[in-house]
Scaffold this motif. Structure first.
Motif, PDB file in Angstrom:
ATOM      1  N   GLU A 206       1.854  -1.898  12.082  1.00 50.69           N
ATOM      2  CA  GLU A 206       1.118  -2.621  11.040  1.00 50.69           C
ATOM      3  C   GLU A 206       1.004  -4.096  11.406  1.00 50.69           C
ATOM      4  OE1 GLU A 206      -0.617  -1.499   8.637  1.00 50.69           O
ATOM      5  OE2 GLU A 206      -0.928  -3.238   7.357  1.00 50.69           O
ATOM      6  N   LYS A 207      -0.230  -4.550  11.465  1.00 48.77           N
ATOM      7  CA  LYS A 207      -0.553  -5.968  11.657  1.00 48.77           C
ATOM      8  C   LYS A 207       0.222  -6.650  12.792  1.00 48.77           C
ATOM      9  CE  LYS A 207      -2.324  -6.578   6.995  1.00 48.77           C
ATOM     10  NZ  LYS A 207      -1.967  -5.467   6.160  1.00 48.77           N
TER      11      LYS A 207
ATOM     12  N   TYR B 172      -8.157   7.800   5.205  1.00 50.71           N
ATOM     13  CA  TYR B 172      -7.073   8.596   5.779  1.00 50.71           C
ATOM     14  C   TYR B 172      -7.112  10.016   5.225  1.00 50.71           C
ATOM     15  CZ  TYR B 172      -4.873   3.814   5.697  1.00 50.71           C
ATOM     16  OH  TYR B 172      -4.591   2.470   5.799  1.00 50.71           O
TER      17      TYR B 172
ATOM     18  N   THR C  82       1.513   2.411   6.860  1.00 50.90           N
ATOM     19  CA  THR C  82       1.477   2.613   8.315  1.00 50.90           C
ATOM     20  C   THR C  82       2.857   2.987   8.853  1.00 50.90           C
ATOM     21  OG1 THR C  82      -0.321   1.022   8.447  1.00 50.90           O
ATOM     22  CG2 THR C  82       0.829   1.493  10.506  1.00 50.90           C
TER      23      THR C  82
ATOM     24  N   ASP D 252     -13.070  -1.114   1.806  1.00 53.71           N
ATOM     25  CA  ASP D 252     -13.750  -0.749   3.049  1.00 53.71           C
ATOM     26  C   ASP D 252     -14.928   0.146   2.696  1.00 53.71           C
ATOM     27  OD1 ASP D 252     -12.467  -2.051   5.146  1.00 53.71           O
ATOM     28  OD2 ASP D 252     -10.888  -0.543   5.282  1.00 53.71           O
TER      29      ASP D 252
ATOM     30  N   ILE E   1      -6.991   0.920  12.164  1.00 53.56           N
ATOM     31  CA  ILE E   1      -7.204   1.877  11.072  1.00 53.56           C
ATOM     32  C   ILE E   1      -8.112   1.218  10.040  1.00 53.56           C
ATOM     33  CG2 ILE E   1      -6.056   3.223   9.272  1.00 53.56           C
ATOM     34  CD1 ILE E   1      -3.459   2.987  10.842  1.00 53.56           C
ATOM     35  N   ILE E   2      -9.130   1.943   9.585  1.00 50.54           N
ATOM     36  CA  ILE E   2      -9.896   1.442   8.443  1.00 50.54           C
ATOM     37  C   ILE E   2      -9.387   2.183   7.211  1.00 50.54           C
ATOM     38  CG2 ILE E   2     -11.878   0.978   9.945  1.00 50.54           C
ATOM     39  CD1 ILE E   2     -13.274   3.211   8.033  1.00 50.54           C
ATOM     40  N   GLY E   3      -9.878   1.824   6.060  1.00 57.40           N
ATOM     41  CA  GLY E   3      -9.329   2.368   4.817  1.00 57.40           C
ATOM     42  C   GLY E   3      -9.737   3.790   4.483  1.00 57.40           C
TER      43      GLY E   3
ATOM     44  N   GLY F  86      -3.685  -2.004  10.652  1.00 56.17           N
ATOM     45  CA  GLY F  86      -2.794  -1.049  11.292  1.00 56.17           C
ATOM     46  C   GLY F  86      -3.406  -0.712  12.650  1.00 56.17           C
TER      47      GLY F  86
ATOM     48  N   LEU G   6       0.837  -1.212   0.000  1.00 53.15           N
ATOM     49  CA  LEU G   6       0.000   0.000   0.000  1.00 53.15           C
ATOM     50  C   LEU G   6       0.869   1.259   0.000  1.00 53.15           C
ATOM     51  CD1 LEU G   6      -2.772   1.369   0.223  1.00 53.15           C
ATOM     52  CD2 LEU G   6      -2.671   1.014   2.708  1.00 53.15           C
TER      53      LEU G   6
ATOM     54  N   ARG H 184      -4.569  -8.178  11.327  1.00 58.10           N
ATOM     55  CA  ARG H 184      -5.088  -7.881   9.980  1.00 58.10           C
ATOM     56  C   ARG H 184      -5.028  -6.392   9.649  1.00 58.10           C
ATOM     57  NH1 ARG H 184     -11.036 -10.411   9.650  1.00 58.10           N
ATOM     58  NH2 ARG H 184     -10.703 -12.343  10.792  1.00 58.10           N
TER      59      ARG H 184
ATOM     60  N   LEU I 160      -9.625   3.355   0.609  1.00 60.61           N
ATOM     61  CA  LEU I 160      -9.445   1.990   0.121  1.00 60.61           C
ATOM     62  C   LEU I 160     -10.854   1.461  -0.178  1.00 60.61           C
ATOM     63  CD1 LEU I 160      -6.809   0.653   2.715  1.00 60.61           C
ATOM     64  CD2 LEU I 160      -6.465   2.056   0.676  1.00 60.61           C
TER      65      LEU I 160
END
Ligand code: G1P
Length: 289
Positions: A192-193, A209, A233, A135, A205-207, A173, A112, A171, A132
């Motif tokens: 991240e993950k 920003y 991230t 989402d 975090i969802i998609g 950030g 990403l 799964r 993203l």
């Protein structure tokens, strides 16, 4: 001075392997929820927040996404000849003004962060949103508008966040949080993950920003992170302490449409919001529970 938020980057180069065979010859972002492709939900959400310029980070086999926002002359004239006004209006809704979309290619799936870096010429020195399309958010106020409002208040980076079960931190950030002020949370760190036992919280975090262009300097180093990918991230984490950085507990529900069950749930939730079909959907659902 806080610069106006007018640009959005939409990474759409992903292979969509989780939706094979549907995505063998078709972009996953064109999968419809009820009757509208995922990408159109994202673009409409961004436009509602005042975004005027879009950069689609595409890859091979993704041209249908760009065509979707173009003028469909033949279809339009056929519909006009048949006096199909409602359908014509739907076509126009999926059309962007001249010059509003540019595309760049992400030639290799390096993550990403790499996808966003591919849009660096488009971003320039301006703040920008990222959506993203996997989402999908169902909310009273469009999620990107909520983020934009928070950006105009804080003048820095804002990411949409939601709580996830501990066992799912690997799964997403994940935020390390400080002070909380209503829906806004101060971001002290980002990972991240992380494995559940290493996660600093269960706020993910969802998609969605809003980021400052300085993130590009960090992305340009192409440092590899989780999954050996260039992670957005990780680059964002480097901005903490240099620009204001907040998480926003957005109002609404997120559906992970990159996941089959999440995608099915989104179909139901969005169908139930449609007056013309909600009754029928509710009544057939009774047969399954
Ligand atoms: C990406 C980001 C992750 C974020 C997630 C939201 O992960 O890297 O930080 O939480 O989107 O959907 P991906 O879904 O691409 O693995």
């Amino acid at each position: 001075m806080i610069k106006p938020l007018r640009k959005a980057v939409l990474p759409v180069a992903g292979l969509g392997t989780r939706f094979l065979p549907a995505t063998k010859a078709m972009a996953k972002e064109m999968l419809p929820v009820v009757d509208k492709p995922l990408i159109q939900y994202a673009v409409e959400e961004a436009r509602a927040a005042g975004i005027q310029q879009f950069c689609l980070v595409t890859g091979r086999g993704k041209t249908a996404i760009v065509e979707h926002f173009d003028i469909a002359y033949e279809l339009e004239s056929t519909l006009r000849a048949r006096a199909k006004d409602a359908e014509l209006a739907l076509l126009r809704e999926a059309q962007l003004p001249p010059g509003a979309v540019v595309t760049v290619r992400q030639q290799e799936p390096l993550g990403l962060g790499h996808a966003i870096w591919c849009a660096r010429a488009f971003i320039g020195e301006d703040p920008f949103a990222i959506l993203l399309p996997d989402d999908l958010v169902l909310s009273e106020t469009p999620c990107t508008m909520q983020l934009a409002d928070a950006y105009y208040q804080t003048g820095g980076c804002v990411v949409a966040v939601t709580e996830v079960p501990r066992e799912q931190t690997n799964r997403y950030g994940i935020l390390d949080i400080g002070h909380e002020d209503g829906r806004l949370v101060e971001v002290r760190g980002l990972v991240e993950k992380p494995r559940p036992e290493d996660a600093p919280s269960n706020l993910s975090i969802i998609g969605r920003y809003v980021l400052m262009p300085q993130v590009l300097e960090h992305l340009s180093r192409m440092e590899r992170g989780a999954g050996n990918e260039v992670q957005l991230t990780d680059a964002m984490a480097k901005l903490i302490g240099h620009v204001p950085f907040h998480g926003l507990r957005f109002e609404g529900r997120r559906f992970d449409c990159g996941d089959k069950v999440g995608f099915l749930e989104a179909q139901i939730a969005f169908a139930l919001k449609r007056p013309e079909m909600a009754g029928a959907v509710r009544s057939f659902l009774k047969n399954y529970v």
